[in-house]
Design an enzyme around this catalytic site. Structure first.
Site, short mmCIF file in Angstrom:
data_model
loop_
_atom_site.label_atom_id
_atom_site.label_comp_id
_atom_site.label_asym_id
_atom_site.label_seq_id
_atom_site.Cartn_x
_atom_site.Cartn_y
_atom_site.Cartn_z
N SER A 133 -71.65 -74.22 -13.55
CA SER A 133 -71.73 -75.29 -14.55
C SER A 133 -70.54 -75.26 -15.51
O SER A 133 -70.13 -74.20 -15.98
CB SER A 133 -73.02 -75.12 -15.34
N ASN A 161 -63.19 -70.06 -23.39
CA ASN A 161 -63.45 -71.46 -23.66
C ASN A 161 -64.47 -71.57 -24.78
O ASN A 161 -65.38 -70.76 -24.90
CB ASN A 161 -63.90 -72.22 -22.41
N ALA A 162 -64.25 -72.60 -25.59
CA ALA A 162 -65.24 -72.94 -26.60
C ALA A 162 -65.38 -74.46 -26.57
O ALA A 162 -65.06 -75.17 -27.51
CB ALA A 162 -64.79 -72.47 -27.99
N CYS A 187 -75.45 -69.85 -23.44
CA CYS A 187 -74.14 -70.26 -23.89
C CYS A 187 -73.88 -69.75 -25.29
O CYS A 187 -74.66 -69.97 -26.21
CB CYS A 187 -73.97 -71.76 -23.87
N GLY A 223 -63.55 -65.66 -15.63
CA GLY A 223 -62.44 -65.40 -14.72
C GLY A 223 -62.47 -63.99 -14.14
O GLY A 223 -63.37 -63.21 -14.42
#
Ligand SMILES: Cc1cc2nc3c(=O)[nH]c(=O)nc-3n(C[C@H](O)[C@H](O)[C@H](O)COP(=O)(O)OP(=O)(O)OC[C@H]3O[C@@H](n4cnc5c(N)ncnc54)[C@H](O)[C@@H]3O)c2cc1C
Ligand SMILES: Cc1cc2nc3c(=O)[nH]c(=O)nc-3n(C[C@H](O)[C@H](O)[C@H](O)COP(=O)(O)OP(=O)(O)OC[C@H]3O[C@@H](n4cnc5c(N)ncnc54)[C@H](O)[C@@H]3O)c2cc1C
Ligand SMILES: Cc1cc2nc3c(=O)[nH]c(=O)nc-3n(C[C@H](O)[C@H](O)[C@H](O)COP(=O)(O)O)c2cc1C
Ligand SMILES: Cc1cc2nc3c(=O)[nH]c(=O)nc-3n(C[C@H](O)[C@H](O)[C@H](O)COP(=O)(O)O)c2cc1C
Ligand code: FES
Ligand code: FES
Lengths: 306, 264, 306, 264
Positions: free
Chosen positions: A25, A73-74, A133, A220
């Site tokens: 996702s 990422n944000a 998250c 990653g």
């Protein structure tokens, strides 16, 4: 015969996937973005961007930054909201043969319930519940780090829909197996792990965080060892299927996760780097089985020898 | 979707030519698929590291500067490790590309076309000039370029081959052309569309002048990008309709935007 | 004057370090191994290999494996034991000007107490208490993941010696700031973080874990974003100094940790890759301050702007 | 410790020569400091990736195969990404080295010296042969080499330059010399020391035969190494005195060990 076309299909409860390669996702858009790069009929499943009840703008930019063998990422869960998702996005991917999994996130138990109910009336294949998250201030973190809350969300989603329910776990906890056991008890059909590790980067020139949100999720190849360890720990503690996620890039990575006990895997950041990755991994997994004389992918699942 | 309809590709492209001087490099790549579908203003994502290394992990975005005969050309500056690694590649080696990406310039015939570039922002303008010339053979083109000094005034040769074009330059140190900033080169009366690519303050100034003088202006924006293809929504920027419609995404909605969608 | 030789010294309680660059335990041997590569008079401090009450053989090989931008180790705390350490190893490094910090680990509170008492009679500069190593089955993990246990170890070590006490924290927890607060309350003079993230790797050919111990500790550039986030979170919650550890390789990495709130840093895996690293970082930090017109390293500590 | 006393170094070495055929490569490096202090049997740790990339992170260990006139020579096989990256390096480029590392062969004058190498394990033997010749000009040297086939029989030329030496070969496919395994080449009576480097089973066999025939045997071991210099204790192996003394460490106590310290 077996060696010519090895068996790739796996099942998550009653739900049969044509192969164990799914996308993660938030790294595969709403699917269609990849139509030029991947045969969208060929994947085990496509897990689409996380969807909330109402549209979300997400965090202010900058939202992504590269780190050593990884990225932070944000995004802040920017998404079109469940209405627009069902009306506009879903019809465009439903026509593909790959299973469709919708990742949902709520700020409260009620939101999760409502999202699950709404999706129950669509033709998607499964729901993945993001309780992990790290980017939103409300909800997100708490549900996934507390095993009672995790249990509660699972139970409510389970009761609100008849689709397979996958609970997606956060790695930012002391004992991920305990959370996995809680959601198993709550009625989850499967667990998927890991979501991103909470991280940070600073721009030494400006002295400011590189992400406007200060902290973000690390993903990653850098996180693969942590993900693999958690999949192994969880697979030994629960009897529902485990879906492995974290840094998967090559077919060897896929095999490692299967050996550690995953029944399927999700490819995340690698889609952003090489958009063809997921499709190629389906082919490469078949080739791998063939060249190692295996008739079925089940010969790999949980087959690590300690 | 049948293969024939594909418009974006991930390919291994042979390097036809790779040259560097003063940390500014040109790279010509054999990429027929991309060259066939690319339009000016679009970009590609380039894998700069060794294929077996995950560091650097992400691709780097570069504007398509030239596009002809199955090749595409890039012009880039060495600013960090990705561009450093790329600059070491030599003719005959292969580079993995994803593209063409994003939305290019919107082109309509005009009394005149003003191509305004600053620094590395000049890079996409040769492809734009060539496209304009081909589409609108009779429209005059004015190219206005700015840079810090002579060395950073890139692509000058590329405009020479094009008919009915004027090129004016401005440098910060006065080493070439006008001693000052490129927006000063804009005429008092602007008879057509302005296409602008360069540093943020320069684009703001050019967009403001264009609006004042009643001309449409398109700008080319940059942000950090993870994927360049609309998958990660990492490349968000606020447009003027942010409150109603949320963020714009540079790789998908842009990199070319109408200036008034960004700044009012 | 200030700009010609910027102030590099920092203090941890009453203890003054000539500069904030230390080496991390287990990656700098017993110090002397680096004599040909680093001026051992020049460092802020050398944290030596973890020492236990009795000699330990450590885990069977293989003990190390490379991962993407990192490595896993399962050394299992091989060490010569406190007696041989004090009699043979310590005299060989005491003559250098860099401060000497001894990292200790016990299987029980009593062992920690005895180790602290024994070291109190030596001329070392500080004790670092490893309550975080994920490799040994007993003790290690439990102390660092439970805030009551962490508090208790701290209190006992604090009472058993008059040297500065640094508590080294594990990242494998849900809330590292809570553990940091517990050890602050227990009387720690400083906290150092992070130790390694628990990870795993599998050899797909043999189907066996790449480490004989199955799991091991992930270190190196891969973990830097997680380490930096934790340092930032902890520095905001405690008033004792924080020592930052995790993937530090370049002077920019050092500056990032200082900006996030660290008063000093430890260089780990980078010593193994480039043995000159620690010494070079001392020089590069001085150069960095000069070329950025800073008179003192204190202009960086905690100076991130959010 | 004064700089003059240094015996180990981290240096940027210029590549004098770099050649590859059939995935077997030779690399000659300008490394005067290392060449000055190195002894045969020692190794160096080589940074194989770009200096700005952290992947691959760890250095790779290689035996010193040649050492003369301020240069050192390596012979290595491309087996993974580190060796692949190294094989792409060309003369004139620089490679970062740490060395010389470990304990070399122990040398005493003998009736005869038996140098037994298998596969890439042949690599350290040319330096050993040259050293023996220099130290003990009159001692005869017998070199016994084994490999899968002709292509993998490395360093043959290197022994030719040395006086009073005999070279015998064995190949698995019979393409050169004896069709069989190299331990078979050992004479019934061994008049001196055996120095052995190669695959684990071969070294075990050679050590067993040597012991049987009353000859001392030194072997060269390999393990995974993170640092190569005694800092990480990652390179542990069990010796025969494991129960009393714990693990041996290949990078510090070895890589050269007396065979009876490892196998009884
Ligand atoms: C649509 C687009 C088109 C571009 N076209 C050109 C061009 O034609 N010529 C040219 O010289 N440059 C161009 N750039 C900028 C170019 O992408 C960066 O200079 C390059 O990515 C730097 O990589 P690096 O590894 O050398 O630098 P790094 O060491 O990674 O960083 C140096 C600087 O480059 C920027 N940067 C790094 N990665 C990215 C990324 N993935 N996306 C955006 N910015 C990044 C960062 O802000 C950083 O400050 C373009 C950027 C975008 C977004
Ligand atoms: C003391 C010593 C001397 C050596 N001398 C030579 C030589 O002269 N010529 C030669 O061809 N090879 C030699 N080797 C082996 C050589 O180090 C490996 O082939 C090389 O590290 C492989 O790197 P890679 O990245 O290509 O392979 P990878 O893809 O990393 O791995 C391929 C295989 O190489 C082995 N390997 C990888 N990294 C290391 C490491 N850091 N230490 C030990 N083994 C590793 C692994 O077991 C793996 O199975 C020596 C090894 C040691 C320990
Ligand atoms: C840009 C980006 C956006 C993401 N968005 C979501 C999301 O909306 N919901 C979710 O559950 N996980 C999200 N994730 C986490 C991934 O699905 C995945 O769990 C994680 O990235 C680890 O896998 P990887 O290392 O293969 O990327 C996102 C990850 C990235 C990189
Ligand atoms: C080979 C190795 C051995 C280690 N041994 C110890 C130890 O004995 N005690 C300890 O507290 N930490 C030990 N660590 C952890 C490091 O001190 C450090 O906390 C960790 O590696 C993160 O820093 P880095 O990324 O800079 O390596 C060890 C790490 C490595 C790589
Ligand atoms: S860069 Fe990924 S969506 Fe734009
Ligand atoms: S490889 Fe690090 S001690 Fe031997």
């Amino acid at each position: 015969m077996a060696l010519d076309s090895p068996e790739l299909s796996v099942s998550i409860g009653n739900w049969q996937l044509q192969n164990p390669i799914m996308t993660a996702s938030g790294t595969f858009g709403y699917g269609e973005e990849f139509a030029d790069f991947v045969d969208l009929d060929s994947l085990g499943g496509m897990v689409l961007k996380g969807i909330s009840l109402f549209p979300k703008n997400g965090n202010p930019p900058p939202r992504v930054v590269e780190t050593s063998c990884g990225m932070l990422n944000a995004i802040g869960l920017e998404n079109v909201g469940i209405d627009k998702f069902i009306n506009e996005k879903l019809p465009r991917v439903s026509r593909y043969k790959s299973a469709i999994v919708v990742n949902i996130l709520g700020d409260s138990i009620d939101e999760y319930r409502e999202l699950a109910q709404r999706l129950n009336d669509t033709d998607i294949d499964a729901i993945e519940v993001n309780i992990s998250c790290p980017n939103v201030k409300k909800g997100g973190v708490a549900f996934g780090t507390d095993h009672k809350m995790a249990y509660e969300v699972t139970r409510v989603v389970r009761q609100s829909c008849s689709k397979p329910v996958i609970m997606k776990l956060t790695p930012n906890v002391t004992d991920i197996a305990a959370i996995a056991q809680a959601v198993e008890e709550g009625g989850a059909d499967a667990v998927s792990l890991i979501n991103t590790l909470l991280g940070m980067a600073i721009d030494v020139k400006t002295r400011r965080p590189r992400l406007a949100n200060t902290v973000g999720g690390l993903s990653g190849p850098a996180i693969k060892p942590v993900a693999l360890r958690m999949v192994w720990q969880v697979a030994r503690k629960v009897s529902i299927p485990v879906i492995g996620i974290g840094g998967i890039t090559t077919v060897e990575d896929v095999v490692e996760f299967l050996l550690a006990g995953a029944s399927a895997v999700q490819v995340g950041t690698a889609n952003l780097v090489n958009p063809q990755t997921s499709g190629q991994l389906v082919e490469e997994l078949a080739d791998y089985l063939k060249s190692n004389n295996m008739a079925s992918v089940h010969e790999l699942i949980g087959a690590m020898e300690v | 979707m049948s293969k024939a309809q594909k418009i974006q590709f991930q390919i291994d492209a042979h390097i036809v030519d790779s040259q560097c001087a003063n940390d500014i490099c040109t790279l010509v790549l054999q990429a027929p698929e991309i060259a066939r579908t690319a339009v000016s203003g679009q970009f590609i994502m380039v894998a700069t590291g060794d294929e077996k290394s995950h560091d650097p992990l992400l691709r780097r975005p570069f504007s398509i500067s030239q596009c002809a005969n199955g090749t595409i050309g890039l012009v880039y500056k060495v600013v960090g490790r990705g561009t450093k690694l790329l600059s070491k590649m030599t003719a005959g080696q292969k580079v993995n590309l994803v593209g063409p990406l994003g939305k290019g310039f919107k082109l309509h015939s005009q009394k005149k076309h003003y191509l305004v570039g600053g620094g590395m922002g000049i890079a996409p303008l040769p492809f734009l000039a060539a496209t304009l010339r081909e589409k609108f053979p009779d429209d005059p083109i004015a190219v206005l370029l700015g840079a810090r000094n002579r060395d950073e005034l890139i692509c000058l040769d590329d405009f020479e081959e094009i008919d009915n074009i004027t090129v004016a330059c401005a440098t910060d140190d006065g080493s070439v052309g006008y001693h000052g900033l490129v927006p000063d080169l804009l005429p008092g009366k602007i008879n057509g569309t302005v296409y602008c690519c360069g540093p943020w303050p320069m684009m703001k100034a050019v967009a403001a002048i264009s609006r004042q003088r009643g001309a449409a202006c398109q700008v080319s924006l940059e942000t950090m990008m993870a994927c360049g293809m609309g998958a990660c929504v990492g490349c968000a920027i606020q447009g003027v309709d942010f409150i109603e419609n949320g963020y714009l995404h540079v790789c998908k909605d842009g990199p070319i935007f109408e200036a008034e969608k960004i700044w009012l």
